[in-house]
Each structure stands twice: as structure tokens, then as C-alpha cells.
Design a protein around this motif. Structure first.
Motif, PDB file in Angstrom:
ATOM      1  N   VAL A   1       0.862  -1.182   0.000  1.00 44.69           N
ATOM      2  CA  VAL A   1       0.000   0.000   0.000  1.00 44.69           C
ATOM      3  C   VAL A   1       0.902   1.237   0.000  1.00 44.69           C
ATOM      4  O   VAL A   1       1.908   1.278   0.708  1.00 44.69           O
ATOM      5  CB  VAL A   1      -0.936  -0.014   1.242  1.00 44.69           C
ATOM      6  N   PHE A   2       0.502   2.235  -0.809  1.00 44.64           N
ATOM      7  CA  PHE A   2       1.403   3.368  -1.008  1.00 44.64           C
ATOM      8  C   PHE A   2       1.638   4.200   0.261  1.00 44.64           C
ATOM      9  O   PHE A   2       2.786   4.539   0.570  1.00 44.64           O
ATOM     10  CB  PHE A   2       0.872   4.287  -2.125  1.00 44.64           C
ATOM     11  N   THR A   3       0.561   4.540   0.992  1.00 42.89           N
ATOM     12  CA  THR A   3       0.731   5.505   2.090  1.00 42.89           C
ATOM     13  C   THR A   3       1.782   5.060   3.116  1.00 42.89           C
ATOM     14  O   THR A   3       2.723   5.817   3.397  1.00 42.89           O
ATOM     15  CB  THR A   3      -0.629   5.844   2.737  1.00 42.89           C
ATOM     16  N   PRO A   4       1.697   3.825   3.653  1.00 40.84           N
ATOM     17  CA  PRO A   4       2.762   3.441   4.604  1.00 40.84           C
ATOM     18  C   PRO A   4       4.139   3.319   3.936  1.00 40.84           C
ATOM     19  O   PRO A   4       5.157   3.616   4.572  1.00 40.84           O
ATOM     20  CB  PRO A   4       2.301   2.083   5.139  1.00 40.84           C
TER      21      PRO A   4
ATOM     22  N   GLY B   1      -4.908  -4.065  -9.227  1.00 43.30           N
ATOM     23  CA  GLY B   1      -3.588  -3.924  -8.597  1.00 43.30           C
ATOM     24  C   GLY B   1      -3.663  -3.802  -7.092  1.00 43.30           C
ATOM     25  O   GLY B   1      -4.748  -3.807  -6.495  1.00 43.30           O
ATOM     26  N   ASN B   2      -2.477  -3.652  -6.502  1.00 35.95           N
ATOM     27  CA  ASN B   2      -2.390  -3.375  -5.077  1.00 35.95           C
ATOM     28  C   ASN B   2      -2.732  -1.908  -4.931  1.00 35.95           C
ATOM     29  O   ASN B   2      -2.382  -1.106  -5.814  1.00 35.95           O
ATOM     30  CB  ASN B   2      -0.962  -3.638  -4.589  1.00 35.95           C
ATOM     31  N   ASP B   3      -3.385  -1.531  -3.885  1.00 34.50           N
ATOM     32  CA  ASP B   3      -3.714  -0.135  -3.620  1.00 34.50           C
ATOM     33  C   ASP B   3      -4.293   0.558  -4.859  1.00 34.50           C
ATOM     34  O   ASP B   3      -3.892   1.657  -5.227  1.00 34.50           O
ATOM     35  CB  ASP B   3      -2.445   0.618  -3.174  1.00 34.50           C
ATOM     36  N   ALA B   4      -5.232  -0.129  -5.523  1.00 38.50           N
ATOM     37  CA  ALA B   4      -5.805   0.431  -6.755  1.00 38.50           C
ATOM     38  C   ALA B   4      -7.108   1.156  -6.453  1.00 38.50           C
ATOM     39  O   ALA B   4      -7.640   1.076  -5.345  1.00 38.50           O
ATOM     40  CB  ALA B   4      -6.074  -0.711  -7.729  1.00 38.50           C
ATOM     41  N   VAL B   5      -7.635   1.844  -7.455  1.00 34.90           N
ATOM     42  CA  VAL B   5      -8.932   2.477  -7.306  1.00 34.90           C
ATOM     43  C   VAL B   5      -9.963   1.347  -7.127  1.00 34.90           C
ATOM     44  O   VAL B   5      -9.898   0.338  -7.828  1.00 34.90           O
ATOM     45  CB  VAL B   5      -9.214   3.373  -8.544  1.00 34.90           C
TER      46      VAL B   5
END
Ligand code: FAD
Length: 435
Positions: free
Chosen positions: A154-157, A376-380
């Protein structure tokens, strides 16, 4: 033809996607050995055969190498060009030079990793060391991991950890050009590089320039409006390594948090591809490989040509076809339209972008496509389906960008939308919902 091997020991620096002589990590390490350095580039026939012979990216690379070669002549150095598979090229080098070590910068794409493993084995068999260094990103994918040592998905962490890492170090500068100056031998005459076989060249080249600070300061407010052309256009420079990511990141740290975040997205997608190489052609979320895509060639062609009847989608596709570039907002809109409105497999779109984008970067392209397709991972989330008309009203309110690329959009000759938004949305929800 056989050539006699030169006896004195040398090291080789192998240029790949890092075409610059300043702040180049592996070049710096090669020069730092104090041994004579041979600078090589391989026109890899295994790569060339996958592209059209007049692909403009070959010209970027070749013209850039010419520029570097001319500059190197001041330092008594030159670029040695090879043509063949990397193994064939290294066989030639081994026959020509008494090589102790080969230096290169890391490349995280699965095909490149495989190539480097093969070369490592080949060189090891000859008693030659192969050393690689982090250069195309600030942090190696293994340096930004969760506390349990697993990669982030996930992008944020990931972004948080990346910034934490940044606070622990000083971004280094590898002053390779200074070392070249210090070790300067008698300047030599410039010998123009021979034209590589199987490639049709044009004068196409890119200037290795950093963006203006003002553009970066205004990036946050302007970046989403394609008509403003207010993004930094560095993607192609980063792709071929014409500028140093470390220096660009320093600029971002000073000028804009939002811009720095985009550079971190780039590193995030490289990390995903490095840790999950199957995502090159499989959905990150495996269940989405069960989607029954509508593999309609005629619909796909209309999308490719920018004839969908949705002006904002068509403007993006025409910009891509004409220039080899597409604004990020339009990459999101066109990719969403293909996968959600037309229900065409994201891999088709990814392959089309790969063929057309001058800045094609496997990690960001696969990442961007899987984001838009919700695979995808962390996708919309799959139920958030971009409405092209609303996107257009919001990000091109005066139709300026559309008018530039689809001047006939208000005329009768412009096609009707190939699929109605409400219908397409409902259909996508059903098809995605089933998996
Ligand atoms: P700017 O907005 O000025 O951003 C600066 C840099 O940050 C970019 O050059 C890029 O290196 C990085 N960056 C910005 N946005 C992203 C992002 N969403 N993901 C990763 N990195 C980002 N980028 C590529 O470099 N190559 C690709 O093949 C590619 N394919 C994409 C496909 C899709 C479907 C989507 C949605 C995005 C894709 N991107 C790709 C990301 C992004 O669209 C481009 O990096 C950006 O448009 C390049 O223009 P710029 O240099 O002016 O970007």
C-alpha cells in the motif's frame, strides 16, 4: 576477425538506463578503483527485435551516446559500442580486454534481473566480478520494508517509511564527472560512433535538463489540468537516466511535497515489480484474472485511434499517438475507459502504451494500468468508475485541451459515444462484482 587482447588489467563500466556521466553511481565506483575504465554500451539484439526498427527511443539512446562520447573525448575516453546479446558482447570484451570487474547500475525489471543473473554467471566463470549499484531510485526496494521485513503493498505506509529513511541519510552525490576530470588523459579526437545495425535513426533527442523551480512550486495547483502543460516532463529523462533521481529528489524536497510524493510513487511501483515480478502480466489481486474481458478487436482499435466519441478520451489517445507522451490525468481516464467502459483486458492497453510512450517504464505502466483496472495493489476500488464527461468538465473546463487534439468534436463528423456511460458502468459493476 580476432583482435589481440590488451594485457594491462582494466575494469568495465556498462551503460544501460543511466545515460549520463555526472552523478552516476556505478561509473563513480569504476573510476574509484584507479584502474583504467572501459566504458561500454550494448545494443541488445534481444531487446531490439521486440521493437520497430525506427522506434524513436533507439534514436534517443544513440544520439545521447554520441553526445556522451564527444564529451568523454575531452577526458581521453570514449564509448565502446557493442551489438548482439549481452553474452555475445561480453565474449567480445573478454577477448579484447583483460577485465577484472564489470560495474553497472541495478535494473529492477524482471527481464533485466534475468539478464544480469546470466551475465553474472558468465563473468564469474571467467573469474571476473560483476558489481551493481543503486542509481535509478533513491532507495533500493529492500531498504523500504515493513518492520517484519516484508514489502509494502500500500502506497501511504510505503511513502511514510520512505520519508523516514530519507530523514536518516544525506542523499549522496557520486561525482563521477569530477573523477573523470581528475584522471583526465590526453584528450583524444572524437571518433563518431558507428550506426547500430537493424535500427533506423532520426535526429530525435532529449535535453538533459532539470525542471524550473517555479514549475515545481506551482505543481500542486496546476498538475491536473492537461491544457496547462504544467507537469515537469522528466519521465523520459528518468527512464533513460539522463538526469539523476538523487538530484531531482533534492529539488523536490526543497520545492514541493506533492512533487516529491510523485517521485515516491515511482519508487513504490519499482518496489512492487521487484518484489512481485508476476505482476508484469498477471493481476496483483489474483481473483481479477478471472474477469471475463470483452476482447473486441474493433472496440480496441477505436480506443487506440482516439475515435471513441468521448472527446477527453480521444484527446488523450491522439496526444499519445502524435507525440509519444500523455498527461497523467489522461492516462488515468483512458485506462479507466478501456478497462471499465469497454471491459477490455488491461494487458492490451498496457502493451499499447508500452509501444507508444517514449517514457515507457514497465513498473509505472503496469502499476498505473493495474491501478486503473482495479486489479492492482492499492488500486482504485472497482466500483469507482470514472465518468469521462465529468472528468472533462473538471479538468478541461473550457475544452482547451480537447480542442487542441479533437478540433472536430462539436461537429457532425465526430462519432457518437461508442458506449453509453450509464450502461457501461452497470455492466462493469456486474462483471467485476462476479469475481
Ligand atoms: P510529473 O507529473 O511532472 O511527475 C514527475 C515524475 O514523477 C514523473 O516523471 C514520474 O517519474 C513520477 N510520477 C508521476 N506520477 C507518477 C505515477 N502515477 N506513477 C509513477 N510515477 C509517477 N510513468 C512513466 O514514467 N512511464 C510509464 O510507462 C507510465 N505509464 C503509466 C500508465 C498509466 C495507466 C498511468 C495512470 C500512469 C503511468 N505513468 C507512467 C505515471 C505518470 O503518468 C507519468 O510518470 C507522468 O505523466 C509523466 O509526466 P511528467 O514527467 O510530466 O510527470
Amino acid at each position: 576477425m580476432t583482435t589481440r587482447q590488451e594485457n594491462s588489467p582494466v575494469v568495465v563500466f556498462w551503460f544501460r538506463r543511466d545515460l549520463r556521466i555526472d552523478d552516476n553511481h556505478a561509473l563513480y565506483e569504476a573510476l574509484n578503483t584507479g584502474l583504467p575504465v572501459k566504458i561500454a554500451f550494448i545494443f541488445d539484439t534481444e531487446i531490439i527485435r521486440n521493437f520497430k526498427s525506427d522506434d524513436v527511443r533507439f534514436s534517443f539512446i544513440f544520439n545521447r551516446l554520441q553526445e556522451i562520447n564527444r564529451k568523454l573525448a575531452q577526458y581521453g575516453q570514449s564509448v565502446h559500442l557493442f551489438h548482439g546479446t549481452p553474452t555475445e558482447a561480453f565474449e567480445q570484451m573478454v577477448g579484447r580486454w583483460n577485465m577484472i570487474t564489470v560495474f553497472a547500475n541495478e535494473d529492477y525489471e524482471p527481464a533485466a534481473q534475468k539478464r544480469d543473473n546470466n551475465i553474472n554467471q558468465f563473468l564469474a566463470g571467467k573469474g571476473i566480478e560483476f558489481k551493481t549499484y543503486t542509481d535509478q531510485i533513491v532507495f533500493h526496494p529492500n531498504r523500504v520494508l515493513k518492520p517484519d521485513g516484508k514489502p509494502y503493498t500500500v502506497f501511504t505506509p510505503f511513502g511514510k517509511r520512505w520519508r523516514q529513511r530519507l530523514s536518516e541519510i544525506q542523499i549522496p552525490v557520486f561525482d563521477s564527472e569530477k573523477l573523470l576530470q581528475l584522471r583526465k588523459e590526453r584528450a583524444c579526437a572524437v571518433v563518431e560512433l558507428p550506426k547500430p545495425e537493424g535500427i533506423i535513426l532520426t535526429g530525435a533527442k532529449r535535453k538533459a535538463a532539470f525542471p524550473e523551480p517555479q514549475l515545481i512550486q506551482e505543481y500542486d495547483q496546476k498538475r491536473d489540468y492537461p491544457a496547462l502543460d504544467a507537469t515537469s516532463r522528466v519521465s523520459v529523462l528518468l527512464r533513460f537516466g539522463l538526469i539523476s533521481i538523487r538530484q531531482l529528489a533534492q529539488m523536490a524536497i526543497k520545492e514541493s511535497n506533492t512533487y516529491l510524493n510523485e517521485l515516491i510513487w515511482r519508487e513504490f511501483y519499482m518496489s512492487i515489480l521487484f518484489h512481485f515480478p508476476h505482476t508484469v502480466n498477471q493481476s496483483f489481486k489474483k481473483r481479477y484474472d478471472a474477469i471475463s474481458w470483452n476482447l473486441n478487436e474493433a472496440d480496441f482499435q477505436r480506443w487506440c485511434c482516439g475515435e471513441t466519441g468521448y472527446p477527453i478520451v480521444d484527446a488523450g489517445m491522439r496526444q499519445l499517438n502524435a507525440t509519444g507522451f500523455m498527461h497523467n490525468r489522461l492516462r488515468m481516464i483512458t485506462a479507466s475507459f478501456l478497462t471499465k467502459h469497454l471491459l477490455i483486458d488491461w494487458r492490451w492497453g498496457e502493451a499499447y502504451f508500452a509501444q507508444k510512450l517514449h517514457d515507457y517504464e514497465q513498473s509505472s505502466n503496469v502499476g498505473g494500468w493495474q491501478w486503473a483496472a482495479s486489479t492492482g495493489n492499492d488500486a482504485v476500488p472497482y466500483f469507482r468508475i470514472f465518468n469521462p464527461t465529468l472528468q472533462s468538465k473538471r479538468f478541461d473546463p473550457r475544452n482547451e485541451f480537447i480542442r487542441q487534439w479533437v478540433p472536430e468534436f462539436e461537429s457532425l463528423s465526430y462519432p457518437k459515444p461508442m458506449v453509453e456511460h450509464g450502461f457501461a458502468r452497470k455492466r462493469a459493476l456486474e462483471v467485476y462484482g462476479r469475481v
